[in-house]
Design a protein around this motif. Structure first.
Motif, PDB file in Angstrom:
ATOM      1  N   GLU A   6      40.255  97.531  48.346  1.00  0.00           N
ATOM      2  CA  GLU A   6      39.588  96.513  49.127  1.00  0.00           C
ATOM      3  C   GLU A   6      40.626  95.497  49.615  1.00  0.00           C
ATOM      4  O   GLU A   6      41.502  95.118  48.851  1.00  0.00           O
ATOM      5  N   PRO A   7      40.504  95.037  50.850  1.00  0.00           N
ATOM      6  CA  PRO A   7      41.392  93.971  51.330  1.00  0.00           C
ATOM      7  C   PRO A   7      41.177  92.689  50.535  1.00  0.00           C
ATOM      8  O   PRO A   7      40.289  92.604  49.698  1.00  0.00           O
ATOM      9  N   GLY A   8      41.966  91.685  50.821  1.00  0.00           N
ATOM     10  CA  GLY A   8      41.885  90.425  50.109  1.00  0.00           C
ATOM     11  C   GLY A   8      40.539  89.744  50.230  1.00  0.00           C
ATOM     12  O   GLY A   8      39.745  90.068  51.101  1.00  0.00           O
ATOM     13  N   GLY A   9      40.285  88.807  49.347  1.00  0.00           N
ATOM     14  CA  GLY A   9      39.003  88.137  49.273  1.00  0.00           C
ATOM     15  C   GLY A   9      38.685  87.291  50.489  1.00  0.00           C
ATOM     16  O   GLY A   9      39.510  87.103  51.380  1.00  0.00           O
ATOM     17  N   GLY A  35      29.366 102.964  45.980  1.00  0.00           N
ATOM     18  CA  GLY A  35      28.608 101.736  45.785  1.00  0.00           C
ATOM     19  C   GLY A  35      29.466 100.518  45.563  1.00  0.00           C
ATOM     20  O   GLY A  35      30.699 100.581  45.636  1.00  0.00           O
ATOM     21  N   TRP A  36      28.772  99.420  45.298  1.00  0.00           N
ATOM     22  CA  TRP A  36      29.408  98.140  45.042  1.00  0.00           C
ATOM     23  C   TRP A  36      28.832  97.523  43.770  1.00  0.00           C
ATOM     24  O   TRP A  36      27.621  97.598  43.523  1.00  0.00           O
ATOM     25  N   PHE A  37      29.710  96.918  43.013  1.00  0.00           N
ATOM     26  CA  PHE A  37      29.338  96.126  41.845  1.00  0.00           C
ATOM     27  C   PHE A  37      29.954  94.739  42.025  1.00  0.00           C
ATOM     28  O   PHE A  37      30.815  94.536  42.871  1.00  0.00           O
ATOM     29  N   ARG A  38      29.487  93.785  41.222  1.00  0.00           N
ATOM     30  CA  ARG A  38      30.090  92.447  41.273  1.00  0.00           C
ATOM     31  C   ARG A  38      30.068  91.815  39.890  1.00  0.00           C
ATOM     32  O   ARG A  38      29.229  92.158  39.047  1.00  0.00           O
ATOM     33  N   TYR A  94      33.919  91.344  43.753  1.00  0.00           N
ATOM     34  CA  TYR A  94      33.185  92.523  44.177  1.00  0.00           C
ATOM     35  C   TYR A  94      34.082  93.757  44.064  1.00  0.00           C
ATOM     36  O   TYR A  94      35.222  93.755  44.508  1.00  0.00           O
ATOM     37  N   TYR A  95      33.515  94.826  43.495  1.00  0.00           N
ATOM     38  CA  TYR A  95      34.243  96.071  43.287  1.00  0.00           C
ATOM     39  C   TYR A  95      33.545  97.220  43.997  1.00  0.00           C
ATOM     40  O   TYR A  95      32.331  97.377  43.858  1.00  0.00           O
ATOM     41  N   GLN A 117      40.190  97.643  43.013  1.00  0.00           N
ATOM     42  CA  GLN A 117      40.754  96.586  42.176  1.00  0.00           C
ATOM     43  C   GLN A 117      39.956  95.300  42.239  1.00  0.00           C
ATOM     44  O   GLN A 117      40.177  94.390  41.435  1.00  0.00           O
ATOM     45  N   GLY A 118      39.009  95.229  43.174  1.00  0.00           N
ATOM     46  CA  GLY A 118      38.159  94.052  43.289  1.00  0.00           C
ATOM     47  C   GLY A 118      38.628  93.093  44.357  1.00  0.00           C
ATOM     48  O   GLY A 118      39.828  92.984  44.639  1.00  0.00           O
ATOM     49  N   THR A 119      37.680  92.414  44.971  1.00  0.00           N
ATOM     50  CA  THR A 119      37.973  91.402  45.976  1.00  0.00           C
ATOM     51  C   THR A 119      37.063  90.204  45.746  1.00  0.00           C
ATOM     52  O   THR A 119      35.871  90.366  45.494  1.00  0.00           O
ATOM     53  N   GLN A 120      37.634  89.012  45.824  1.00  0.00           N
ATOM     54  CA  GLN A 120      36.877  87.807  45.504  1.00  0.00           C
ATOM     55  C   GLN A 120      36.064  87.334  46.695  1.00  0.00           C
ATOM     56  O   GLN A 120      36.582  87.233  47.815  1.00  0.00           O
ATOM     57  N   VAL A 121      34.807  87.054  46.458  1.00  0.00           N
ATOM     58  CA  VAL A 121      33.927  86.454  47.458  1.00  0.00           C
ATOM     59  C   VAL A 121      33.469  85.098  46.925  1.00  0.00           C
ATOM     60  O   VAL A 121      32.953  85.010  45.810  1.00  0.00           O
ATOM     61  N   THR A 122      33.662  84.070  47.730  1.00  0.00           N
ATOM     62  CA  THR A 122      33.268  82.723  47.334  1.00  0.00           C
ATOM     63  C   THR A 122      32.325  82.157  48.383  1.00  0.00           C
ATOM     64  O   THR A 122      32.653  82.134  49.574  1.00  0.00           O
ATOM     65  N   VAL A 123      31.163  81.718  47.947  1.00  0.00           N
ATOM     66  CA  VAL A 123      30.161  81.153  48.843  1.00  0.00           C
ATOM     67  C   VAL A 123      29.954  79.695  48.459  1.00  0.00           C
ATOM     68  O   VAL A 123      29.582  79.384  47.332  1.00  0.00           O
ATOM     69  N   SER A 124      30.194  78.818  49.406  1.00  0.00           N
ATOM     70  CA  SER A 124      30.063  77.388  49.145  1.00  0.00           C
ATOM     71  C   SER A 124      28.764  76.853  49.736  1.00  0.00           C
ATOM     72  O   SER A 124      28.294  77.317  50.770  1.00  0.00           O
TER      73      SER A 124
END
Length: 125
Positions: A6-9, A35-38, A94-95, A117-124
């Motif tokens: 996965e690309p960067g977060g 699929g996707w996990f988080r 997210y993985y 390897q996972g990518t970070q998602v941040t929601v403000s």
């Protein structure tokens, strides 16, 4: 050797959209589950969504139903997660995950042999 990447977060405002992508090496046409996990801070990793080989079946955890859409491109070797109406509770790592065997329980991590390897998602808010 199958690899998922996965690309960067990324980050977004609440209510906004994001798209996650995952590049998959190997023969994705034969992958029975993609699929996707988080995993949110301080919480266990949870299943988010799965798509079947022919893209005719899409399955989601209740908390994202109607907001997230999973898709796959077997020609490009990729799986995507389109996220709309994001909420701060969607903040997580997210993985992407995949496997060549047909899963009996979609939400079980053990059904997916290969992981990104996972990518970070941040929601403000």
């Amino acid at each position: 050797q199958v690899q998922l990447g996965e690309p960067g977060g990324d980050s977004a405002q609440a209510g906004g959209p994001l798209r996650l992508s995952c590049a998959v090496s190997g023969n994705t046409r034969n992958m029975q589950c993609m699929g996707w996990f988080r995993q949110a801070p301080g919480k266990e990793r949870e299943w988010v969504a799965t798509i079947n080989p022919g893209s005719t079946g899409h399955y989601y955890v209740d908390s994202v139903m109607g907001r997230f859409t999973i898709s796959r491109d077997n020609d490009q070797g990729a799986v995507y997660l389109y996220m709309n109406s994001l909420k701060p509770d969607d903040t997580a790592m997210y993985y992407c995950a995949a496997g060549y065997t047909r899963p009996s329980i979609l939400s079980m991590e053990g059904e997916y042999r290969y992981w990104g390897q996972g990518t970070q998602v941040t929601v403000s808010s």
